[in-house]
Design an enzyme around this catalytic site. Structure first.
Site, PDB file in Angstrom:
ATOM      1  N   ASP A  79      78.685  53.214  17.723  1.00  0.00           N
ATOM      2  CA  ASP A  79      79.401  54.421  17.253  1.00  0.00           C
ATOM      3  C   ASP A  79      78.572  55.302  16.403  1.00  0.00           C
ATOM      4  O   ASP A  79      77.863  55.289  15.446  1.00  0.00           O
ATOM      5  CB  ASP A  79      80.521  53.774  16.075  1.00  0.00           C
ATOM      6  N   GLY A  94      88.414  58.488   7.749  1.00  0.00           N
ATOM      7  CA  GLY A  94      88.933  58.168   6.745  1.00  0.00           C
ATOM      8  C   GLY A  94      90.477  58.438   6.439  1.00  0.00           C
ATOM      9  O   GLY A  94      91.110  58.926   7.562  1.00  0.00           O
ATOM     10  N   GLY A 154      91.362  57.295  13.720  1.00  0.00           N
ATOM     11  CA  GLY A 154      92.571  56.686  14.330  1.00  0.00           C
ATOM     12  C   GLY A 154      93.169  56.115  12.930  1.00  0.00           C
ATOM     13  O   GLY A 154      94.424  56.062  13.046  1.00  0.00           O
ATOM     14  N   THR A 214      88.546  52.650   8.801  1.00  0.00           N
ATOM     15  CA  THR A 214      89.059  52.450   7.681  1.00  0.00           C
ATOM     16  C   THR A 214      90.372  51.650   7.401  1.00  0.00           C
ATOM     17  O   THR A 214      90.288  50.939   6.262  1.00  0.00           O
ATOM     18  CB  THR A 214      89.488  54.169   7.123  1.00  0.00           C
TER      19      THR A 214
HETATM   20  P1  13P Z   1      88.991  55.907  10.530  1.00  0.00           P
HETATM   21  O1  13P Z   1      87.840  55.250   9.718  1.00  0.00           O
HETATM   22  O2  13P Z   1      89.426  57.144  10.302  1.00  0.00           O
HETATM   23  O3  13P Z   1      89.723  54.907  11.349  1.00  0.00           O
HETATM   24  O4  13P Z   1      87.697  56.259  11.867  1.00  0.00           O
HETATM   25  C1  13P Z   1      87.171  55.576  12.812  1.00  0.00           C
HETATM   26  C2  13P Z   1      86.252  56.016  13.909  1.00  0.00           C
HETATM   27  O5  13P Z   1      86.650  57.202  14.254  1.00  0.00           O
HETATM   28  C3  13P Z   1      84.910  55.539  14.168  1.00  0.00           C
HETATM   29  O6  13P Z   1      84.152  56.635  14.912  1.00  0.00           O
END
Ligand code: 13P
Length: 288
Positions: free
Chosen positions: A84, A178, A209, A232
Site C-alpha cells: 500500500d 483516517g 474507506g 483506520t
Molecule cells: P482509512 O484508514 O481511512 O480507512 O484508509 C485506508 C487506506 O486508504 C489505505 O491505503
C-alpha cells in the site's frame, strides 16, 4: 496460493461491486481478515504499508506469515497481498519478497516523473505476474507517515497513467485517510465520473474507506470504483473492544491476561468490521 488482484478487480468492475483492501498489522489482523473472507466466500486484498511491513519484521516475514496462514487455515478464496502506497524502492523489495500486488504511489512527484517511474514498475511487476496500482492526485490526511494534501485528480493525467498498463488506479476525489472531519465536503462524484469517462474499463480504487457513508460508497461503485481500502476502521474497532475488556477488569479474572484471551475481543471486532464492509461493498459470495 496468493493471486494478483487483476482478475478479481476486473470481475468486480464488470459485476458492479468492490473488493475490500484491509490493511494488516500483525497475525491477529491477518487471521481475522482471511477467516472472514473464507466464511463469506469473498475475494480479499491484504494491504501492507511500508511502515506496517517494517513493524512486522520486514516484507519476507509478512509473506511467510500470510502464506503460512493461507495454508494452515485452508483459505480457498482469492487473496492478494498488496503493498500500500509503495515507494519506488519498496515496490522492488515487495516484488522480490513474494507479494502478489503492489501500489506505486508517485502522486507526490511531478506527473512526468510519476509516469516514468510507473512505466518502469509496471514492467517489473508484470514480468513476475504481480498486479500494480498507481496514484494520481493525492489522498488527503496521513497514513503511516505518507501525507497527502487531498487534491482531486486531473482526469487527463489519470488517462495518461491508465495508458501505461497499470491494472487499477487510485485517484484523489476528495477522500481522506483516517477519520473524516465534521466539515468534510464529501466525495467529488463529478471528478470520479470524469475519470471513469477517460479511463473506461480500468478498475478504480477508493482509498480512505473509513467513515465514508454507505450511500456514497454505493454511488462510487456505480461510477467504476472496484477496490475500496479500509484501515483506520479496523484499528478503531480493535482498540475499542480491547479497552472494554480491560476496563471491565477481565484481564484480572482467572487467566484473562492470556494474550489469546486478551486479544480475542479485538479480533472479533475486526471480523465484524470486515464482514460489514464486505456486505456493503457487495463482494460476499463472489469468490467463485
Ligand atoms: P482509512 O484508514 O481511512 O480507512 O484508509 C485506508 C487506506 O486508504 C489505505 O491505503
Amino acid at each position: 496460493m496468493l493471486v494478483s488482484a487483476t482478475e478479481m478487480l476486473k470481475k468486480a468492475k464488470a459485476g458492479h461491486y468492490a473488493v475490500g483492501q484491509f490493511n494488516i498489522n500483525n497475525l491477529e489482523w491477518t487471521k481475522a481478515i482471511l477467516l472472514t473472507a473464507k466464511e463469506l466466500r469473498s475475494p480479499v486484498i491484504l494491504g501492507v504499508s511500508e511502515g506496517a511491513g517494517k513493524y512486522m519484521g520486514g516484507f519476507d516475514a509478512v509473506v511467510g506469515m500470510v502464506n503460512g496462514l493461507m495454508k494452515g487455515l485452508d483459505i480457498d478464496v482469492p487473496v492478494a497481498l498488496h503493498l500500500d502506497h509503495g515507494t519506488y524502492d519498496g515496490c522492488y523489495k515487495c516484488i522480490e519478497a513474494g507479494f502478489s500486488s503492489i501500489m506505486f504511489d508517485g502522486s507526490h512527484y511531478p506527473i512526468a516523473e510519476n509516469v516514468e517511474k510507473t512505466t518502469e514498475l509496471v514492467q517489473a511487476a508484470h514480468r513476475k505476474g504481480l498486479s500494480i496500482e498507481a496514484e494520481v492526485g493525492s489522498i488527503g490526511g496521513e497514513e503511516d507517515g505518507v501525507v497527502g494534501m487531498g487534491e482531486c485528480a486531473d482526469p487527463n493525467e489519470c488517462k495518461q497513467v491508465a495508458d501505461l498498463g497499470v491494472d487499477f488506479l487510485a485517484a484523489g476525489i476528495g477522500n481522506i485517510h483516517g477519520k473524516y472531519p465534521a466539515n468534510w465536503a464529501g466525495l467529488s462524484f463529478e471528478t470520479l465520473d470524469a475519470i471513469q469517462q477517460k479511463t473506461g474499463e480500468l478498475p478504480l480504487v477508493l482509498h480512505g474507506g473509513t467513515g465514508i457513508p454507505a450511500d456514497m460508497i454505493k454511488k462510487a461503485i456505480t461510477l467504476g470504483v472496484a477496490k475500496i481500502n479500509v484501515n483506520t476502521e479496523c484499528q478503531l474497532a480493535f482498540a475499542d473492544a480491547t479497552r472494554k475488556y480491560i476496563e471491565a477488569g477481565k484481564d484480572l479474572e482467572g487467566k484473562g491476561f492470556d494474550p489469546r484471551k486478551l486479544l480475542a475481543p479485538g479480533f472479533d471486532a475486526i471480523k465484524a468490521t470486515v464482514k460489514e464492509k464486505m456486505e456493503l461493498f457487495g463482494s460476499v459470495g463472489k469468490a467463485e
